[in-house]
Write a protein that holds these residues in place. Structure first.
Motif, PDB file in Angstrom:
ATOM      1  N   ALA A 115      -4.911   8.687  -0.643  1.00  0.00           N
ATOM      2  CA  ALA A 115      -3.895   9.253  -1.538  1.00  0.00           C
ATOM      3  C   ALA A 115      -4.379   9.370  -2.978  1.00  0.00           C
ATOM      4  O   ALA A 115      -3.846  10.173  -3.747  1.00  0.00           O
ATOM      5  CB  ALA A 115      -2.634   8.389  -1.491  1.00  0.00           C
ATOM      6  N   TYR A 117       0.676   7.659  -6.020  1.00  0.00           N
ATOM      7  CA  TYR A 117      -0.431   8.606  -6.153  1.00  0.00           C
ATOM      8  C   TYR A 117      -0.007  10.007  -5.707  1.00  0.00           C
ATOM      9  O   TYR A 117      -0.366  11.004  -6.340  1.00  0.00           O
ATOM     10  CB  TYR A 117      -1.654   8.157  -5.342  1.00  0.00           C
ATOM     11  N   SER A 118       0.770  10.084  -4.634  1.00  0.00           N
ATOM     12  CA  SER A 118       1.262  11.378  -4.152  1.00  0.00           C
ATOM     13  C   SER A 118       2.231  12.007  -5.154  1.00  0.00           C
ATOM     14  O   SER A 118       2.196  13.223  -5.379  1.00  0.00           O
ATOM     15  CB  SER A 118       1.954  11.221  -2.800  1.00  0.00           C
ATOM     16  N   GLU A 124      -8.831   0.200  -6.012  1.00  0.00           N
ATOM     17  CA  GLU A 124      -8.088   0.209  -4.744  1.00  0.00           C
ATOM     18  C   GLU A 124      -9.006  -0.250  -3.612  1.00  0.00           C
ATOM     19  O   GLU A 124     -10.169   0.125  -3.550  1.00  0.00           O
ATOM     20  CB  GLU A 124      -7.593   1.629  -4.467  1.00  0.00           C
ATOM     21  N   ARG A 171       1.980   2.175  -3.474  1.00  0.00           N
ATOM     22  CA  ARG A 171       0.896   2.735  -4.284  1.00  0.00           C
ATOM     23  C   ARG A 171       0.582   4.168  -3.835  1.00  0.00           C
ATOM     24  O   ARG A 171       0.412   5.064  -4.652  1.00  0.00           O
ATOM     25  CB  ARG A 171      -0.359   1.864  -4.203  1.00  0.00           C
ATOM     26  N   CYS A 172       0.539   4.386  -2.531  1.00  0.00           N
ATOM     27  CA  CYS A 172       0.258   5.725  -1.998  1.00  0.00           C
ATOM     28  C   CYS A 172       1.344   6.716  -2.424  1.00  0.00           C
ATOM     29  O   CYS A 172       1.037   7.860  -2.780  1.00  0.00           O
ATOM     30  CB  CYS A 172       0.153   5.699  -0.484  1.00  0.00           C
ATOM     31  N   ALA A 180      -5.974   3.715   3.064  1.00  0.00           N
ATOM     32  CA  ALA A 180      -4.838   4.628   2.869  1.00  0.00           C
ATOM     33  C   ALA A 180      -4.630   4.910   1.387  1.00  0.00           C
ATOM     34  O   ALA A 180      -4.295   6.038   0.997  1.00  0.00           O
ATOM     35  CB  ALA A 180      -3.570   4.038   3.482  1.00  0.00           C
ATOM     36  N   GLY A 181      -4.832   3.897   0.561  1.00  0.00           N
ATOM     37  CA  GLY A 181      -4.724   4.088  -0.886  1.00  0.00           C
ATOM     38  C   GLY A 181      -5.766   5.071  -1.388  1.00  0.00           C
ATOM     39  O   GLY A 181      -5.479   5.930  -2.223  1.00  0.00           O
ATOM     40  N   THR A 223       0.817  -1.214   0.000  1.00  0.00           N
ATOM     41  CA  THR A 223       0.000   0.000   0.000  1.00  0.00           C
ATOM     42  C   THR A 223       0.846   1.256   0.000  1.00  0.00           C
ATOM     43  O   THR A 223       0.544   2.215  -0.710  1.00  0.00           O
ATOM     44  CB  THR A 223      -0.953   0.005   1.212  1.00  0.00           C
ATOM     45  N   SER A 224       1.902   1.280   0.779  1.00  0.00           N
ATOM     46  CA  SER A 224       2.711   2.496   0.876  1.00  0.00           C
ATOM     47  C   SER A 224       3.354   2.854  -0.466  1.00  0.00           C
ATOM     48  O   SER A 224       3.529   4.038  -0.771  1.00  0.00           O
ATOM     49  CB  SER A 224       3.776   2.357   1.967  1.00  0.00           C
TER      50      SER A 224
END
Length: 195
Positions: free
Chosen positions: A66, A27-28, A58, A23-24, A62-63, A20-21
């Motif tokens: 973001a 996106y960021s 998603e 992917r986040c 968290a995803g 997830t981090s």
């Protein structure tokens, strides 16, 4: 030149990471690219569209936190690239699935972004079908299915009690938008009639 080299296909494949981090972070990065380097973002807008539209599936809160802001910025600044993306045909089905499943724990985030997203959908999704189509002229806009999907999501066992109110608010906002677009379509000059 360095920026263009960074934006090659391997970067966009990070959107399918199981982490997830990662992917986040992607996106960021896309959001930063859209806001801080718009010319560079324009050169890769088709890849951005494919990446963010595909991310509508998603399932991590968290995803979603973001994802939505860069997606809305992309829809606003590069609507033609979004519509030209092969992933564009999946916007409504993925959105409906997300809503029916109670937004996978991200209902407040999704509910906040829903109205701006629906407002930027193509008019063929937000206005009732015209009499020139095979459907009767009274048929609903395809986006009206969002209203049913929200109600399905409200009954979802994955929807937290605290997420109920944002989903109801999103339902009301989308309903009002669809009513307004229907009124605009019904007006003789194409604009909404006076209330």
């Amino acid at each position: 030149l360095l920026g263009e080299q960074m934006l090659l296909p391997p970067l966009w494949r990070l959107a399918s990471s199981r982490t997830t981090s990662i992917r986040c972070a992607l996106y960021s990065f896309i959001q930063t690219l859209l806001e801080r380097a718009p010319d560079l973002a324009a050169t890769c807008a088709p890849s951005l569209a494919a990446t963010l539209l595909d991310a509508l599936k998603e399932q991590d809160p968290a995803g979603h936190a973001a994802l939505w802001e860069p997606l809305l910025v992309l829809l606003q600044r590069h609507p033609d690239d979004v519509q030209a993306s092969p992933a564009a045909k999946f916007i409504l089905p993925r959105l409906l699935s997300l809503l029916k499943h109670g937004c996978h724990g991200a209902a407040p985030t999704v509910a906040t972004a829903l109205m701006p997203l629906v407002a930027q959908l193509p008019t063929d999704l937000t206005r009732p079908q015209s009499a020139s189509t095979a459907r009767p002229p009274t048929s609903l806009a395809p986006a009206a299915a969002i209203l049913d999907a929200i109600y399905d999501g409200l009954r979802s066992p994955t929807l937290a009690a605290a997420h109920f109110r944002p989903m109801l608010k999103a339902h009301a906002e989308v309903l009002l938008l669809l009513v307004a677009t229907t009124r605009a379509a019904d007006a003789p000059d194409g604009s909404a009639a006076a209330a």
